[in-house]
Design a protein around this motif. Structure first.
Motif, short mmCIF file in Angstrom:
data_model
loop_
_atom_site.label_atom_id
_atom_site.label_comp_id
_atom_site.label_asym_id
_atom_site.label_seq_id
_atom_site.Cartn_x
_atom_site.Cartn_y
_atom_site.Cartn_z
N ILE A 122 3.69 10.41 1.87
CA ILE A 122 2.93 9.58 2.82
C ILE A 122 2.82 10.28 4.17
O ILE A 122 1.77 10.29 4.80
N ALA A 123 3.91 10.91 4.61
CA ALA A 123 3.88 11.63 5.89
C ALA A 123 2.84 12.74 5.86
O ALA A 123 2.08 12.93 6.83
N GLY A 124 2.76 13.46 4.75
CA GLY A 124 1.77 14.53 4.63
C GLY A 124 0.35 14.00 4.68
O GLY A 124 -0.53 14.60 5.32
N ILE A 125 0.13 12.88 4.05
CA ILE A 125 -1.22 12.29 4.07
C ILE A 125 -1.55 11.79 5.47
O ILE A 125 -2.67 11.99 5.95
N ILE A 126 -0.58 11.17 6.14
CA ILE A 126 -0.82 10.72 7.52
C ILE A 126 -1.06 11.92 8.43
O ILE A 126 -1.94 11.89 9.29
N ILE A 143 -5.14 5.17 7.21
CA ILE A 143 -5.42 6.39 6.44
C ILE A 143 -6.83 6.26 5.88
O ILE A 143 -7.14 5.28 5.21
N ALA A 144 -7.67 7.23 6.19
CA ALA A 144 -9.05 7.24 5.70
C ALA A 144 -9.18 8.25 4.57
O ALA A 144 -8.56 9.32 4.61
N SER A 145 -10.00 7.91 3.57
CA SER A 145 -10.20 8.82 2.45
C SER A 145 -11.44 8.41 1.65
O SER A 145 -11.84 7.25 1.66
N THR A 146 -12.00 9.38 0.97
CA THR A 146 -13.07 9.08 0.01
C THR A 146 -12.47 8.82 -1.38
O THR A 146 -13.18 8.45 -2.29
N ASP A 147 -11.17 9.03 -1.51
CA ASP A 147 -10.46 8.83 -2.78
C ASP A 147 -9.78 7.47 -2.79
O ASP A 147 -8.66 7.31 -2.29
N LYS A 148 -10.45 6.48 -3.33
CA LYS A 148 -9.90 5.13 -3.34
C LYS A 148 -8.63 5.05 -4.17
O LYS A 148 -7.71 4.30 -3.85
N GLU A 149 -8.56 5.83 -5.23
CA GLU A 149 -7.37 5.83 -6.08
C GLU A 149 -6.12 6.20 -5.28
O GLU A 149 -5.05 5.60 -5.45
N LEU A 150 -6.25 7.18 -4.39
CA LEU A 150 -5.14 7.58 -3.53
C LEU A 150 -4.71 6.41 -2.65
O LEU A 150 -3.52 6.11 -2.54
N LEU A 151 -5.67 5.73 -2.03
CA LEU A 151 -5.34 4.63 -1.14
C LEU A 151 -4.72 3.45 -1.89
O LEU A 151 -3.81 2.80 -1.38
N VAL A 152 -5.19 3.21 -3.09
CA VAL A 152 -4.59 2.14 -3.91
C VAL A 152 -3.14 2.49 -4.22
O VAL A 152 -2.25 1.62 -4.14
N TYR A 153 -2.86 3.74 -4.54
CA TYR A 153 -1.48 4.17 -4.79
C TYR A 153 -0.63 3.98 -3.53
O TYR A 153 0.48 3.42 -3.60
N LEU A 154 -1.14 4.41 -2.39
CA LEU A 154 -0.39 4.25 -1.14
C LEU A 154 -0.17 2.78 -0.81
O LEU A 154 0.88 2.40 -0.29
N GLN A 155 -1.14 1.96 -1.15
CA GLN A 155 -1.02 0.52 -0.93
C GLN A 155 0.14 -0.06 -1.74
O GLN A 155 0.83 -0.97 -1.28
N THR A 156 0.38 0.47 -2.94
CA THR A 156 1.51 -0.02 -3.74
C THR A 156 2.84 0.34 -3.10
O THR A 156 3.83 -0.37 -3.29
N LEU A 157 2.87 1.42 -2.33
CA LEU A 157 4.10 1.83 -1.65
C LEU A 157 4.28 1.13 -0.31
O LEU A 157 5.41 0.87 0.12
N ALA A 158 3.16 0.87 0.39
CA ALA A 158 3.27 0.47 1.78
C ALA A 158 2.52 -0.81 2.13
O ALA A 158 2.43 -1.15 3.31
N ASN A 159 1.96 -1.50 1.15
CA ASN A 159 1.16 -2.70 1.41
C ASN A 159 -0.08 -2.33 2.22
O ASN A 159 -0.59 -1.25 2.10
N GLY A 160 -0.57 -3.23 3.04
CA GLY A 160 -1.77 -2.97 3.81
C GLY A 160 -3.02 -3.41 3.08
O GLY A 160 -2.96 -3.93 1.96
N THR A 161 -4.16 -3.22 3.72
CA THR A 161 -5.44 -3.60 3.14
C THR A 161 -6.37 -2.40 3.09
O THR A 161 -6.31 -1.52 3.95
#
Length: 135
Positions: free
Chosen positions: A9-13, A36-54
């Motif tokens: 997560i730190a690397g992505i941030i 965190i902005a991305s064109t890869d929704k799958e990545l953001l969904v994975y991060l959401q499972t770790l850190a919540n958020g919308t």
């Protein structure tokens, strides 16, 4: 969250995210926020499972030339502070690491639990925000 997940997560941030103070409502004072902005929704969904958020879609004004993009926003104070504690040792971008440390070291000291500020605390809160944005 495992150490390797915090480092990930730190690397992505470091690359695509931000650590900032934002207002949720016009007349509120700022609170910590991670995006965190991305064109890869799958990545953001994975991060959401770790850190919540919308996850929000960003408006794509030219779909022929640009991919759809998304933003993961983590606003809940307790979650943001917990994440910052875990990822700060792994942040490599000085500005982001220094912002995370500033929030961790000072935010609770200038933010009353009930949200009511006296003149002294309000002055400290404004100074905290000003110093944060100079980082």
């Amino acid at each position: 969250m495992k150490d390797w997940e915090a480092a990930y997560i730190a690397g992505i941030i470091d690359g695509e995210g931000s650590i900032t103070l934002t207002r949720m409502h016009e007349k509120e004072y700022r609170r910590p926020c991670i995006t965190i902005a991305s064109t890869d929704k799958e990545l953001l969904v994975y991060l959401q499972t770790l850190a919540n958020g919308t996850i929000n879609n960003k408006k794509n004004y030219n779909p022929d030339r640009h991919k759809d993009s998304y933003t993961l926003t983590i606003k809940k104070k307790e979650i943001v502070l917990d994440i910052l504690k875990l990822i700060t040792p792994y942040l490599r971008v000085d500005k982001k690491r220094n912002r995370a440390l500033w929030i961790l070291e000072n935010y609770d000291n200038v933010t009353p639990r009930n949200g009511k500020y006296n003149s002294v605390l309000l002055e400290k809160k404004i100074a905290f925000e000003d110093s944060f944005f100079k980082i």
